[in-house]
Design an enzyme around this catalytic site. Structure first.
Site, PDB file in Angstrom:
ATOM      1  CB  CYS A   1      12.785   8.379   8.694  1.00 15.31           C
ATOM      2  SG  CYS A   1      13.693   7.312   7.596  1.00 15.31           S
TER       3      CYS A   1
ATOM      4  CD  GLU B   1      12.680   3.755   8.598  1.00 18.25           C
ATOM      5  OE1 GLU B   1      12.561   4.666   9.449  1.00 18.25           O
ATOM      6  OE2 GLU B   1      12.732   3.945   7.376  1.00 18.25           O
TER       7      GLU B   1
ATOM      8  CE  LYS C   1      -2.004   2.986   2.250  1.00 16.11           C
ATOM      9  NZ  LYS C   1      -1.888   4.424   1.934  1.00 16.11           N
TER      10      LYS C   1
HETATM   11  P1  NDP Z   1       1.689   8.139   8.071  1.00 19.81           P
HETATM   12  O1  NDP Z   1       2.382   7.314   9.075  1.00 19.81           O
HETATM   13  O2  NDP Z   1       0.256   8.487   8.318  1.00 19.81           O
HETATM   14  O3  NDP Z   1       1.736   7.425   6.634  1.00 19.81           O
HETATM   15  C1  NDP Z   1       2.564   6.362   6.266  1.00 19.81           C
HETATM   16  C2  NDP Z   1       1.758   5.303   5.507  1.00 19.81           C
HETATM   17  O4  NDP Z   1       0.789   4.710   6.373  1.00 19.81           O
HETATM   18  C3  NDP Z   1       0.970   5.868   4.336  1.00 19.81           C
HETATM   19  O5  NDP Z   1       0.874   4.886   3.328  1.00 19.81           O
HETATM   20  C4  NDP Z   1      -0.385   6.091   4.961  1.00 19.81           C
HETATM   21  O6  NDP Z   1      -1.413   6.191   4.011  1.00 19.81           O
HETATM   22  C5  NDP Z   1      -0.525   4.872   5.831  1.00 19.81           C
HETATM   23  N1  NDP Z   1      -1.459   4.983   6.940  1.00 19.81           N
HETATM   24  C6  NDP Z   1      -1.952   6.111   7.520  1.00 19.81           C
HETATM   25  N2  NDP Z   1      -2.765   5.794   8.549  1.00 19.81           N
HETATM   26  C7  NDP Z   1      -2.804   4.440   8.614  1.00 19.81           C
HETATM   27  C8  NDP Z   1      -3.465   3.501   9.474  1.00 19.81           C
HETATM   28  N3  NDP Z   1      -4.239   3.898  10.468  1.00 19.81           N
HETATM   29  N4  NDP Z   1      -3.267   2.188   9.269  1.00 19.81           N
HETATM   30  C9  NDP Z   1      -2.450   1.764   8.273  1.00 19.81           C
HETATM   31  N5  NDP Z   1      -1.796   2.588   7.430  1.00 19.81           N
HETATM   32  C10 NDP Z   1      -1.972   3.915   7.605  1.00 19.81           C
HETATM   33  O7  NDP Z   1       2.506   9.439   7.821  1.00 19.81           O
HETATM   34  P2  NDP Z   1       1.965  10.843   7.256  1.00 19.81           P
HETATM   35  O8  NDP Z   1       1.996  10.760   5.797  1.00 19.81           O
HETATM   36  O9  NDP Z   1       0.668  11.217   7.866  1.00 19.81           O
HETATM   37  O10 NDP Z   1       3.069  11.849   7.815  1.00 19.81           O
HETATM   38  C11 NDP Z   1       2.938  12.346   9.142  1.00 19.81           C
HETATM   39  C12 NDP Z   1       4.280  12.465   9.795  1.00 19.81           C
HETATM   40  O11 NDP Z   1       4.862  11.182   9.893  1.00 19.81           O
HETATM   41  C13 NDP Z   1       5.307  13.282   9.020  1.00 19.81           C
HETATM   42  O12 NDP Z   1       5.189  14.639   9.272  1.00 19.81           O
HETATM   43  C14 NDP Z   1       6.583  12.707   9.528  1.00 19.81           C
HETATM   44  O13 NDP Z   1       6.921  13.322  10.740  1.00 19.81           O
HETATM   45  C15 NDP Z   1       6.255  11.256   9.769  1.00 19.81           C
HETATM   46  N6  NDP Z   1       6.693  10.390   8.653  1.00 19.81           N
HETATM   47  C16 NDP Z   1       7.787   9.620   8.824  1.00 19.81           C
HETATM   48  C17 NDP Z   1       8.250   8.839   7.791  1.00 19.81           C
HETATM   49  C18 NDP Z   1       9.450   7.993   7.945  1.00 19.81           C
HETATM   50  O14 NDP Z   1      10.067   7.647   6.934  1.00 19.81           O
HETATM   51  N7  NDP Z   1       9.798   7.572   9.131  1.00 19.81           N
HETATM   52  C19 NDP Z   1       7.605   8.833   6.482  1.00 19.81           C
HETATM   53  C20 NDP Z   1       6.416   9.639   6.408  1.00 19.81           C
HETATM   54  C21 NDP Z   1       6.011  10.374   7.458  1.00 19.81           C
HETATM   55  P3  NDP Z   1      -1.776   7.629   3.396  1.00 19.81           P
HETATM   56  O15 NDP Z   1      -0.525   8.291   2.942  1.00 19.81           O
HETATM   57  O16 NDP Z   1      -2.589   7.249   2.246  1.00 19.81           O
HETATM   58  O17 NDP Z   1      -2.469   8.376   4.480  1.00 19.81           O
END
Ligand code: NDP
Length: 493
Positions: free
Chosen positions: A305, A271, A197
């Site tokens: 990250c 991660e 996903k």
């Molecule tokens: P999320 O953790 O929400 O998104 C990561 C993935 O998980 C996306 O595919 C998202 O889908 C999906 N997702 C969201 N909610 C759920 C759920 N309840 N169950 C299963 N999967 C889910 O990150 P965000 O995009 O909201 O970013 C928010 C913050 O997270 C950023 O500001 C940053 O601080 C951090 N982040 C950290 C990352 C890293 O590499 N460690 C990467 C991205 C974000 P969808 O995008 O469709 O909502």
């Protein structure tokens, strides 16, 4: 230092180094609408509530395509497809599985220009980064794990590795293709099947990868790609026929998924985020360290990250470091991500820009000093944040504690190595760290004291498929990459 909110170009540096525009001109075909990839077919969603959502170019807000939103019924079809494909795939001779991975790697190389352009258009990252960093690492990941497919017993001497089964993999938007490859390549090498996903804002390149899976005749159902928002990920994670969850993203969602995995007693690897420290000692090569600081926090607009978002500088060299940092920051070029000279692209989405702006406001309100001295002109449309840094930062400030995920650096100082370690470790995260010093013995000593999964010494943000990556504490657990990355995708007896 003064606080500025420059809107005009700063003629002292940026304008003194003019570059002619050098936009990537290759046209990449984008269909008006994309479906789900299940059983090697692109199929429209079947769930009652399914619909299509727009994916946009964050640099100009233009709609690129419509993407299918998978509902629970589609998730179920994808999981069943992965389930049905599993027995044959896991029994396939490992050398045959390796051949598929090698073919995927080669096709990625052959189509890398197209993939890099698409990654930049859909995600906002500069083309020089998607072309020179993301895509080579994506191909390398498949080549690397292709090599392990028939050697798993050597990876785990004295044990018998067997595939875990059906793997649900949920990835974020900051490195869409790279994260897809980090998850899919080791899973396939170990004989598992996959449902991936991608993030809602960056689905296009995962769907291009799906085309490559078809081109190399990967058996139907071995990899399925379901697009949609967080609720699609949630439905996938909760599906009873999932044997393993792999997630990269926020700590908040990571914790929710950890609860699901614990309740069902399935394997999970996480991660998550970070607030990584970059430490510069007074014996370091300062010019070299500044390049590392720039790469650490401004690479990919800080959507990384392991971004080195907290800079700790030994007090005696603080003025010199700040002066050099400021000078180098002014030379960064923000603008059209498809221009080959662009250093800072667009922020991935409007919500992420809002989050970053809230942190900028909170930093100022809590007493830190914001330096927005980069003179780039913000384009009229799209989501943009100039690379910037804060000084006068206290450890209690929100900007020193929370992950901003943007091009914002918090600069702090320390007096002794002991203080540097204490301050660096003063975070709930533990993903990465950097040390800049001329003394090898000092580096080795300090590196063992930093509570971080990766410690870079006199460099930063260096990745390799053979090298494990992952965190401590709230940055998650288990490693991806290298021999360690295989461990997520095998049961050992
Ligand atoms: P999320 O953790 O929400 O998104 C990561 C993935 O998980 C996306 O595919 C998202 O889908 C999906 N997702 C969201 N909610 C759920 C759920 N309840 N169950 C299963 N999967 C889910 O990150 P965000 O995009 O909201 O970013 C928010 C913050 O997270 C950023 O500001 C940053 O601080 C951090 N982040 C950290 C990352 C890293 O590499 N460690 C990467 C991205 C974000 P969808 O995008 O469709 O909502």
């Amino acid at each position: 230092m003064t606080t500025t909110t420059a809107t005009k170009p700063d003629t002292s540096t940026t304008a003194a180094w003019p570059y002619a525009p050098a936009p990537e001109k290759t046209e990449v075909e984008i269909a008006p609408r994309y479906h789900l990839f299940i059983n090697n077919s692109f199929t429209p969603p079947k769930s009652k509530k399914s619909r299509y959502f727009n994916t946009i170019n964050p640099a100009n807000e233009n709609t690129l395509a419509e993407i299918a939103q998978a509902g629970p019924a589609d998730v179920n079809i994808a999981v069943e497809a992965a389930h049905a494909a599993l027995p044959k795939w896991k029994r396939l001779k490992p050398t045959e599985r390796a051949k598929y991975l090698f073919r995927i790697a080669r096709r990625i190389q052959e189509r890398s220009r197209e993939l890099a352009i698409l990654e930049t258009m859909d995600g906002g990252k500069p083309i020089k980064e998607s072309r020179d960093v993301d895509l080579p690492l994506v191909a390398q990941q498949f080549f690397y794990y292709a090599g392990w497919a028939d050697k798993l017993k050597f990876a785990f001497p004295g044990l018998s590795p067997t595939p875990v089964g059906v793997c649900a993999q949920i990835i974020p938007w900051n490195f869409p293709l790279l994260m897809a490859s980090w998850k899919i390549a080791p899973a396939l090498a170990c004989g598992n099947t996959v449902i991936l996903k991608p993030a809602e804002t960056t689905s296009l390149t995962a769907l291009r990868l799906a085309e490559i899976f078809r081109e190399v005749d990967l058996p139907p159902g071995v990899v399925n790609i379901i697009t949609g928002p967080g609720s699609t990920g949630e439905a996938l994670a909760n599906h009873p026929k999932i044997d393993k969850l792999a997630f990269t993203g926020s700590t908040v969602v990571g914790k929710q998924l950890a609860r699901i995995a614990a309740q069902r007693n399935i394997k999970i690897s996480l991660e998550l985020g970070g607030k990584s420290p970059n430490l510069i000692f007074d014996d370091a090569s300062i010019d070299q360290a500044i390049e590392g600081v720039i790469a650490g926090i401004y690479f990919n607009q800080g959507h990384v990250c392991c971004a080195g978002s907290r800079l700790f500088v030994q007090e005696s060299i603080l003025p010199e470091v700040i002066a050099k940092l400021d000078h180098r920051l002014k030379s960064l070029r923000l603008g059209n991500p498809l221009d080959k000279n662009t250093d800072i692209g667009a922020i991935n989405s409007k919500p992420q820009l809002k989050t970053i702006n809230q942190y900028l406001k909170s930093g100022r309100n809590e007493g830190a000093i914001l330096h927005e001295t980069n003179g780039s002109i913000i384009p009229p449309k799209g989501y943009w944040c100039k690379p910037c840094y804060f000084t006068e930062v206290q450890p209690s400030h929100t900007i020193a504690r929370e992950e901003i995920f943007g091009p914002v650096l918090a600069v702090m100082s320390f007096r002794t190595p002991e203080e540097a370690i204490t301050r660096a470790n003063n975070t709930p995260y533990g993903l990465a760290a950097g040390i800049w010093s001329d003394k090898g013995a000092k580096i080795f000593n300090l590196a063992t004291k930093l509570k971080a999964g990766v410690v870079w010494c006199n460099t930063y943000n260096k990745f390799d498929a053979a090298s494990p990556f992952g965190g401590y504490k709230e940055s998650g657990f288990h490693r991806e990459g290298g021999i360690h990355g295989l461990r997520n995708y095998v049961n050992l007896t």
